[in-house]
Design a protein around this motif. Structure first.
Motif, PDB file in Angstrom:
ATOM      1  N   ALA A 138       0.635  -1.207  -0.087  1.00  0.00           N
ATOM      2  CA  ALA A 138      -0.121  -0.086   0.012  1.00  0.00           C
ATOM      3  C   ALA A 138       1.003   1.304  -0.231  1.00  0.00           C
ATOM      4  CB  ALA A 138      -0.751   0.143   1.197  1.00  0.00           C
ATOM      5  N   GLY A 139       2.043   1.061   0.486  1.00  0.00           N
ATOM      6  CA  GLY A 139       2.907   2.497   0.684  1.00  0.00           C
ATOM      7  C   GLY A 139       3.783   2.581  -0.629  1.00  0.00           C
ATOM      8  N   VAL A 140       3.882   1.773  -1.553  1.00  0.00           N
ATOM      9  CA  VAL A 140       4.572   2.033  -2.673  1.00  0.00           C
ATOM     10  C   VAL A 140       3.552   2.515  -3.841  1.00  0.00           C
ATOM     11  CG1 VAL A 140       6.328   0.739  -4.238  1.00  0.00           C
ATOM     12  CG2 VAL A 140       6.360   0.218  -1.947  1.00  0.00           C
ATOM     13  N   PRO A 141       3.814   3.416  -4.665  1.00  0.00           N
ATOM     14  CA  PRO A 141       2.964   3.863  -5.754  1.00  0.00           C
ATOM     15  C   PRO A 141       2.908   2.945  -6.779  1.00  0.00           C
ATOM     16  CG  PRO A 141       4.639   5.677  -5.259  1.00  0.00           C
ATOM     17  CD  PRO A 141       4.868   4.282  -4.277  1.00  0.00           C
ATOM     18  N   ASP A 142       1.980   2.849  -7.300  1.00  0.00           N
ATOM     19  CA  ASP A 142       1.764   1.805  -8.442  1.00  0.00           C
ATOM     20  C   ASP A 142       1.797   2.323  -9.828  1.00  0.00           C
ATOM     21  OD1 ASP A 142       0.953  -0.607  -7.002  1.00  0.00           O
ATOM     22  OD2 ASP A 142      -0.811   0.282  -6.550  1.00  0.00           O
ATOM     23  N   LEU A 143       2.369   1.918 -10.739  1.00  0.00           N
ATOM     24  CA  LEU A 143       2.682   2.538 -12.258  1.00  0.00           C
ATOM     25  C   LEU A 143       1.045   1.840 -12.768  1.00  0.00           C
ATOM     26  CD1 LEU A 143       5.303   2.560 -11.918  1.00  0.00           C
ATOM     27  CD2 LEU A 143       5.798   1.700 -14.139  1.00  0.00           C
ATOM     28  N   VAL A 144       0.386   2.695 -13.679  1.00  0.00           N
ATOM     29  CA  VAL A 144      -0.837   2.153 -13.972  1.00  0.00           C
ATOM     30  C   VAL A 144      -0.843   1.804 -15.762  1.00  0.00           C
ATOM     31  CG1 VAL A 144      -1.901   3.737 -12.568  1.00  0.00           C
ATOM     32  CG2 VAL A 144      -1.274   4.757 -15.043  1.00  0.00           C
ATOM     33  N   ALA A 145      -1.660   0.835 -16.266  1.00  0.00           N
ATOM     34  CA  ALA A 145      -1.728   0.228 -17.428  1.00  0.00           C
ATOM     35  C   ALA A 145      -2.088   1.356 -18.260  1.00  0.00           C
ATOM     36  CB  ALA A 145      -2.944  -0.685 -17.480  1.00  0.00           C
ATOM     37  N   ASP A 146      -1.376   1.380 -19.353  1.00  0.00           N
ATOM     38  CA  ASP A 146      -1.716   2.243 -20.654  1.00  0.00           C
ATOM     39  C   ASP A 146      -1.958   1.610 -21.916  1.00  0.00           C
ATOM     40  OD1 ASP A 146      -1.505   4.493 -22.551  1.00  0.00           O
ATOM     41  OD2 ASP A 146       0.315   5.435 -21.589  1.00  0.00           O
ATOM     42  N   GLY A 147      -3.269   1.692 -22.378  1.00  0.00           N
ATOM     43  CA  GLY A 147      -3.481   0.778 -23.626  1.00  0.00           C
ATOM     44  C   GLY A 147      -3.337   1.680 -24.714  1.00  0.00           C
ATOM     45  N   ALA A 148      -2.642   2.719 -24.868  1.00  0.00           N
ATOM     46  CA  ALA A 148      -2.578   3.495 -26.117  1.00  0.00           C
ATOM     47  C   ALA A 148      -0.967   2.905 -26.803  1.00  0.00           C
ATOM     48  CB  ALA A 148      -2.007   5.097 -25.790  1.00  0.00           C
ATOM     49  N   TRP A 149      -0.376   2.104 -26.171  1.00  0.00           N
ATOM     50  CA  TRP A 149       1.086   1.630 -26.494  1.00  0.00           C
ATOM     51  C   TRP A 149       0.813   0.143 -26.085  1.00  0.00           C
ATOM     52  CZ3 TRP A 149       5.228   4.107 -29.160  1.00  0.00           C
ATOM     53  CH2 TRP A 149       6.374   3.257 -29.559  1.00  0.00           C
ATOM     54  N   GLY A 150       0.417  -0.748 -27.325  1.00  0.00           N
ATOM     55  CA  GLY A 150       0.090  -2.162 -26.925  1.00  0.00           C
ATOM     56  C   GLY A 150      -1.249  -2.618 -26.518  1.00  0.00           C
ATOM     57  N   SER A 151      -1.514  -3.880 -26.948  1.00  0.00           N
ATOM     58  CA  SER A 151      -3.182  -4.264 -26.323  1.00  0.00           C
ATOM     59  C   SER A 151      -3.086  -5.418 -25.464  1.00  0.00           C
ATOM     60  CB  SER A 151      -3.526  -4.763 -27.802  1.00  0.00           C
ATOM     61  OG  SER A 151      -2.939  -5.731 -28.191  1.00  0.00           O
ATOM     62  N   GLY A 152      -1.966  -5.558 -24.716  1.00  0.00           N
ATOM     63  CA  GLY A 152      -1.949  -6.802 -24.112  1.00  0.00           C
ATOM     64  C   GLY A 152      -1.551  -6.268 -22.356  1.00  0.00           C
ATOM     65  N   SER A 153      -0.850  -7.179 -21.719  1.00  0.00           N
ATOM     66  CA  SER A 153      -0.492  -6.804 -20.119  1.00  0.00           C
ATOM     67  C   SER A 153       1.097  -6.864 -20.191  1.00  0.00           C
ATOM     68  CB  SER A 153      -1.012  -7.750 -19.093  1.00  0.00           C
ATOM     69  OG  SER A 153      -0.498  -8.977 -19.620  1.00  0.00           O
ATOM     70  N   PHE A 154       1.611  -5.929 -19.376  1.00  0.00           N
ATOM     71  CA  PHE A 154       3.083  -5.830 -19.161  1.00  0.00           C
ATOM     72  C   PHE A 154       3.397  -7.060 -18.506  1.00  0.00           C
ATOM     73  CE2 PHE A 154       6.922  -4.543 -16.964  1.00  0.00           C
ATOM     74  CZ  PHE A 154       7.833  -4.112 -17.986  1.00  0.00           C
ATOM     75  N   GLY A 155       4.737  -7.550 -19.040  1.00  0.00           N
ATOM     76  CA  GLY A 155       5.422  -8.882 -18.175  1.00  0.00           C
ATOM     77  C   GLY A 155       6.508  -9.173 -18.964  1.00  0.00           C
ATOM     78  N   LEU A 156       7.497  -9.212 -18.428  1.00  0.00           N
ATOM     79  CA  LEU A 156       8.883  -9.768 -19.420  1.00  0.00           C
ATOM     80  C   LEU A 156       9.096 -11.032 -19.538  1.00  0.00           C
ATOM     81  CD1 LEU A 156      11.505  -6.990 -17.620  1.00  0.00           C
ATOM     82  CD2 LEU A 156      10.294  -7.022 -20.073  1.00  0.00           C
ATOM     83  N   GLN A 157       9.260 -11.531 -20.773  1.00  0.00           N
ATOM     84  CA  GLN A 157       9.525 -12.823 -21.088  1.00  0.00           C
ATOM     85  C   GLN A 157      10.915 -13.401 -20.590  1.00  0.00           C
ATOM     86  OE1 GLN A 157       7.059 -14.914 -22.201  1.00  0.00           O
ATOM     87  NE2 GLN A 157       5.815 -13.050 -22.288  1.00  0.00           N
ATOM     88  N   ASN A 158      10.943 -14.711 -19.903  1.00  0.00           N
ATOM     89  CA  ASN A 158      12.280 -15.098 -19.494  1.00  0.00           C
ATOM     90  C   ASN A 158      13.311 -15.485 -20.614  1.00  0.00           C
ATOM     91  OD1 ASN A 158      10.854 -14.895 -16.761  1.00  0.00           O
ATOM     92  ND2 ASN A 158      10.801 -17.130 -16.474  1.00  0.00           N
ATOM     93  N   ASP A 159      12.829 -15.643 -21.736  1.00  0.00           N
ATOM     94  CA  ASP A 159      13.907 -16.094 -22.674  1.00  0.00           C
ATOM     95  C   ASP A 159      14.242 -14.930 -23.764  1.00  0.00           C
ATOM     96  OD1 ASP A 159      13.950 -18.597 -21.763  1.00  0.00           O
ATOM     97  OD2 ASP A 159      11.984 -19.262 -22.749  1.00  0.00           O
ATOM     98  N   ASP A 160      13.189 -14.170 -24.077  1.00  0.00           N
ATOM     99  CA  ASP A 160      13.207 -13.192 -25.115  1.00  0.00           C
ATOM    100  C   ASP A 160      12.231 -12.312 -24.993  1.00  0.00           C
ATOM    101  OD1 ASP A 160      10.949 -13.984 -27.171  1.00  0.00           O
ATOM    102  OD2 ASP A 160      12.037 -15.872 -26.767  1.00  0.00           O
ATOM    103  N   ASP A 161      12.610 -10.785 -25.282  1.00  0.00           N
ATOM    104  CA  ASP A 161      11.775  -9.758 -24.950  1.00  0.00           C
ATOM    105  C   ASP A 161      12.363  -8.538 -25.244  1.00  0.00           C
ATOM    106  OD1 ASP A 161       9.184  -8.592 -24.654  1.00  0.00           O
ATOM    107  OD2 ASP A 161       8.809  -9.420 -22.795  1.00  0.00           O
ATOM    108  N   GLU A 162      11.563  -7.309 -25.439  1.00  0.00           N
ATOM    109  CA  GLU A 162      12.119  -5.963 -25.620  1.00  0.00           C
ATOM    110  C   GLU A 162      11.791  -5.287 -24.280  1.00  0.00           C
ATOM    111  OE1 GLU A 162      10.831  -8.235 -28.569  1.00  0.00           O
ATOM    112  OE2 GLU A 162       9.426  -6.888 -27.777  1.00  0.00           O
TER     113      GLU A 162
END
Length: 211
Positions: A118-142
Motif C-alpha cells: 500500500a505504501g509503494v506507488p503503482d504504475l498504471v496500465a496504458d492501453g495506447a501502446w500495446g494491447s496486452g499486459s506488461f510482463g517480461l518474458q524469461n527467454d526473449d523480449d524487449e
C-alpha cells in the motif's frame, strides 16, 4: 500606430510564441539494470538511471515490452499524481512485487506494478501502446522506456527480442540480472546490448548508486 504632429511615426510590435513541452528533447534517462527472469519466490524489477546533473521528472513516462503500439503486449505509466522524479545521478527501482523485492534486497522499490504494498506507488496500465499486459518474458523480449510523448528514449533487447537499430544481449540464466556496464568509468548507451549490458548474479546497481 500613432501619427505624431512632427511627422514621426510611433509604433509598437507585439510578438508572442509558445514552447510545447512535449516537443522538447527527451530527458537523459537510461535503463540501468533489469531482472527479467527471477528465481522462484523472487520478482521482476527494473532500475532506471539519470546520468545527468539535474533531476528528471518522470510524469507520464512509460515502460513497455511492446515493440510498437500494435503489439499484443503491455505498457505501464508513471502516474503524475505520484510526482515521480529521478534525482541527478540517481536511480529508481520499479518492481512487480514490492514485498518480495524488499524481502530479497532489504529495501522497498520506489514503484511497483503488482499492487502488493500500500505504501509503494503503482504504475498504471496504458492501453495506447500495446494491447496486452506488461510482463517480461524469461527467454526473449524487449524493454522500452518511453517519454510522455511516446518517444522511445531507451531500449533493451535480449534473447530473440528485437527492436530496430538495437542489438540484443544473449539470454541469461534465471536469477541473473542484466546490468548496464561502464566503459572508462562512464555508463554508455551504444544500442548494442551485447556490449552495453552484462549478466549479474546480484543487484549490483544499488551498491554504487548508479554512478
Amino acid at each position: 500606430w500613432d501619427n505624431g504632429n512632427d511627422t514621426t511615426i510611433d509604433y509598437s510590435v507585439a510578438v508572442s510564441f509558445h514552447l510545447e513541452a512535449d516537443r522538447d528533447p527527451a530527458p537523459p534517462v537510461l535503463i540501468r539494470e533489469v531482472m527479467y527472469a527471477p528465481s522462484p519466490g523472487q520478482t521482476e524489477w527494473i532500475a532506471l538511471f539519470n546520468p545527468s546533473g539535474s533531476a528528471v521528472n518522470l510524469d507520464n513516462f512509460r515502460i513497455t515490452d511492446a515493440a510498437s503500439p500494435a503489439d499484443a503486449e503491455g505498457t505501464l505509466r508513471f502516474d503524475s499524481a505520484d510526482s515521480p522524479t529521478i534525482a541527478a545521478g540517481g536511480l529508481i527501482y520499479v518492481a512487480d512485487n514490492a514485498t518480495q523485492f524488499e524481502t530479497q534486497y532489504g529495501f522497498l522499490p520506489d514503484f511497483e506494478w503488482g499492487g502488493q504494498e500500500a505504501g509503494v506507488p503503482d504504475l498504471v496500465a496504458d492501453g495506447a501502446w500495446g494491447s496486452g499486459s506488461f510482463g517480461l518474458q524469461n527467454d526473449d523480449d524487449e524493454l522500452l522506456l518511453l517519454d510522455a510523448s511516446y518517444t522511445v528514449i531507451d531500449a533493451l533487447t535480449y534473447g530473440t527480442g528485437t527492436y530496430p537499430g538495437v542489438t540484443a544481449h544473449a539470454d541469461v540464466a534465471n536469477g541473473n540480472s542484466l546490468e548496464r556496464v561502464r566503459v572508462g568509468g562512464v555508463i554508455t548507451d551504444t544500442d548494442d546490448c551485447s556490449a552495453d549490458f552484462t549478466a549479474s548474479p546480484s543487484i549490483t546497481a544499488v551498491a554504487d548508486l548508479g554512478t
